[in-house]
Write a protein that holds these residues in place. Structure first.
Motif, mmCIF file in Angstrom:
data_model
loop_
_atom_site.group_PDB
_atom_site.id
_atom_site.type_symbol
_atom_site.label_atom_id
_atom_site.label_comp_id
_atom_site.label_asym_id
_atom_site.label_seq_id
_atom_site.Cartn_x
_atom_site.Cartn_y
_atom_site.Cartn_z
ATOM 1 N N PRO A 15 21.169 39.796 52.696
ATOM 2 C CA PRO A 15 20.371 38.789 51.989
ATOM 3 C C PRO A 15 20.347 37.442 52.713
ATOM 4 O O PRO A 15 19.319 36.768 52.748
ATOM 5 C CB PRO A 15 21.058 38.682 50.630
ATOM 6 C CG PRO A 15 21.712 40.011 50.428
ATOM 7 C CD PRO A 15 22.181 40.410 51.804
ATOM 8 N N ASP A 68 20.509 33.292 44.844
ATOM 9 C CA ASP A 68 19.915 34.631 44.869
ATOM 10 C C ASP A 68 18.859 34.649 45.972
ATOM 11 O O ASP A 68 17.926 33.846 45.973
ATOM 12 C CB ASP A 68 19.290 35.058 43.541
ATOM 13 C CG ASP A 68 18.732 36.480 43.664
ATOM 14 O OD1 ASP A 68 19.512 37.436 43.548
ATOM 15 O OD2 ASP A 68 17.524 36.625 43.933
ATOM 16 N N SER A 69 19.043 35.564 46.899
ATOM 17 C CA SER A 69 18.159 35.608 48.065
ATOM 18 C C SER A 69 16.694 35.786 47.680
ATOM 19 O O SER A 69 15.806 35.184 48.294
ATOM 20 C CB SER A 69 18.585 36.718 49.024
ATOM 21 O OG SER A 69 18.515 37.984 48.398
ATOM 22 N N HIS A 70 16.426 36.581 46.651
ATOM 23 C CA HIS A 70 15.025 36.789 46.246
ATOM 24 C C HIS A 70 14.400 35.477 45.784
ATOM 25 O O HIS A 70 13.291 35.129 46.184
ATOM 26 C CB HIS A 70 14.934 37.832 45.127
ATOM 27 C CG HIS A 70 15.601 39.119 45.464
ATOM 28 N ND1 HIS A 70 16.860 39.426 45.023
ATOM 29 C CD2 HIS A 70 15.193 40.163 46.210
ATOM 30 C CE1 HIS A 70 17.198 40.622 45.473
ATOM 31 N NE2 HIS A 70 16.206 41.089 46.205
ATOM 32 N N ILE A 74 11.268 33.411 47.688
ATOM 33 C CA ILE A 74 10.038 33.036 46.982
ATOM 34 C C ILE A 74 9.877 31.517 46.968
ATOM 35 O O ILE A 74 8.787 30.985 47.219
ATOM 36 C CB ILE A 74 10.032 33.621 45.559
ATOM 37 C CG1 ILE A 74 9.914 35.150 45.638
ATOM 38 C CG2 ILE A 74 8.912 33.019 44.719
ATOM 39 C CD1 ILE A 74 10.169 35.870 44.325
ATOM 40 N N TYR A 87 3.120 35.719 51.605
ATOM 41 C CA TYR A 87 3.383 35.876 50.173
ATOM 42 C C TYR A 87 2.098 35.519 49.423
ATOM 43 O O TYR A 87 1.895 34.383 49.001
ATOM 44 C CB TYR A 87 4.564 35.005 49.741
ATOM 45 C CG TYR A 87 5.163 35.422 48.426
ATOM 46 C CD1 TYR A 87 5.680 36.705 48.250
ATOM 47 C CD2 TYR A 87 5.213 34.540 47.360
ATOM 48 C CE1 TYR A 87 6.226 37.100 47.056
ATOM 49 C CE2 TYR A 87 5.771 34.928 46.149
ATOM 50 C CZ TYR A 87 6.278 36.199 45.998
ATOM 51 O OH TYR A 87 6.825 36.592 44.801
ATOM 52 N N ASN A 98 6.306 42.116 46.296
ATOM 53 C CA ASN A 98 7.473 42.063 45.413
ATOM 54 C C ASN A 98 8.167 43.420 45.285
ATOM 55 O O ASN A 98 9.391 43.479 45.154
ATOM 56 C CB ASN A 98 7.089 41.541 44.028
ATOM 57 C CG ASN A 98 6.861 40.046 44.017
ATOM 58 O OD1 ASN A 98 7.330 39.334 44.904
ATOM 59 N ND2 ASN A 98 6.137 39.572 43.026
ATOM 60 N N LEU A 101 10.277 43.416 48.238
ATOM 61 C CA LEU A 101 11.232 42.317 48.162
ATOM 62 C C LEU A 101 12.388 42.644 47.225
ATOM 63 O O LEU A 101 13.549 42.388 47.537
ATOM 64 C CB LEU A 101 10.522 41.041 47.696
ATOM 65 C CG LEU A 101 11.377 39.796 47.524
ATOM 66 C CD1 LEU A 101 12.002 39.375 48.840
ATOM 67 C CD2 LEU A 101 10.528 38.666 46.958
ATOM 68 N N PHE A 102 12.090 43.260 46.082
ATOM 69 C CA PHE A 102 13.118 43.521 45.075
ATOM 70 C C PHE A 102 13.686 44.938 45.125
ATOM 71 O O PHE A 102 14.600 45.252 44.374
ATOM 72 C CB PHE A 102 12.565 43.232 43.676
ATOM 73 C CG PHE A 102 12.285 41.778 43.449
ATOM 74 C CD1 PHE A 102 13.314 40.896 43.174
ATOM 75 C CD2 PHE A 102 10.993 41.289 43.532
ATOM 76 C CE1 PHE A 102 13.064 39.547 42.972
ATOM 77 C CE2 PHE A 102 10.727 39.945 43.336
ATOM 78 C CZ PHE A 102 11.759 39.068 43.061
ATOM 79 N N ALA A 105 17.503 45.475 45.273
ATOM 80 C CA ALA A 105 18.403 45.073 44.184
ATOM 81 C C ALA A 105 19.166 46.252 43.595
ATOM 82 O O ALA A 105 20.389 46.190 43.437
ATOM 83 C CB ALA A 105 17.627 44.338 43.096
#
Length: 134
Positions: A15, A68-70, A74, A87, A98, A101-102, A105
């Motif tokens: 991350p 939080d890297s996310h 963003i 983006y 996304n 990106l996620f 997790a």
């Protein structure tokens, strides 16, 4: 004036690397502050003031703290990108970005749950069930 961006990091963290790669792509300079997880620096009061979840990375953008890297990725895209090519503002295109990106997790949580006892404890082997989860 260039933004003062401080990134609290641990070097081997994927991350953290994602944030560093995006910063480079956006031509942003980061001041790097290592967090020593082995001495439990992330639990010290001064770090917990920045990030009550005691995780890395944590970004300080002139006093605006994002963890939080996310969320950091963003935030950096929304604030510093010159256009929306990486983006997109289009909802469908952004949803596709996304998804990727996620997606880490749920995968990363499983991985770290298995690896934490190996890295920080006395466990030395991954059992058959853990191999299936990975």
């Amino acid at each position: 004036m260039a933004p003062k961006l401080i990134l609290h990091e641990i070097v081997p963290s994927p991350p953290v690397r994602a944030v560093k790669m995006l910063a480079k792509a956006l031509d942003l300079e980061l001041e790097l502050k290592p967090v020593d997880l082995f001495t439990k620096e992330q639990y010290k009061p001064e770090y917990l003031k920045l990030n009550p979840t005691h995780t890395v990375p944590t970004l300080d953008d002139n006093g605006q703290i994002i963890w939080d890297s996310h969320a950091i990725l963003i935030y950096l895209m929304d604030k510093y990108a010159k256009n929306d090519s990486m983006y997109p503002k289009d909802l469908v295109k952004r949803a596709i970005v996304n998804q990727f990106l996620f997606s880490d997790a749920s995968i990363f949580d499983k991985f770290i749950g298995i690896m934490r006892p190996i890295i920080f404890g006395s466990v030395r082997e991954i059992n058959d069930w853990q191999k299936k989860v990975l």
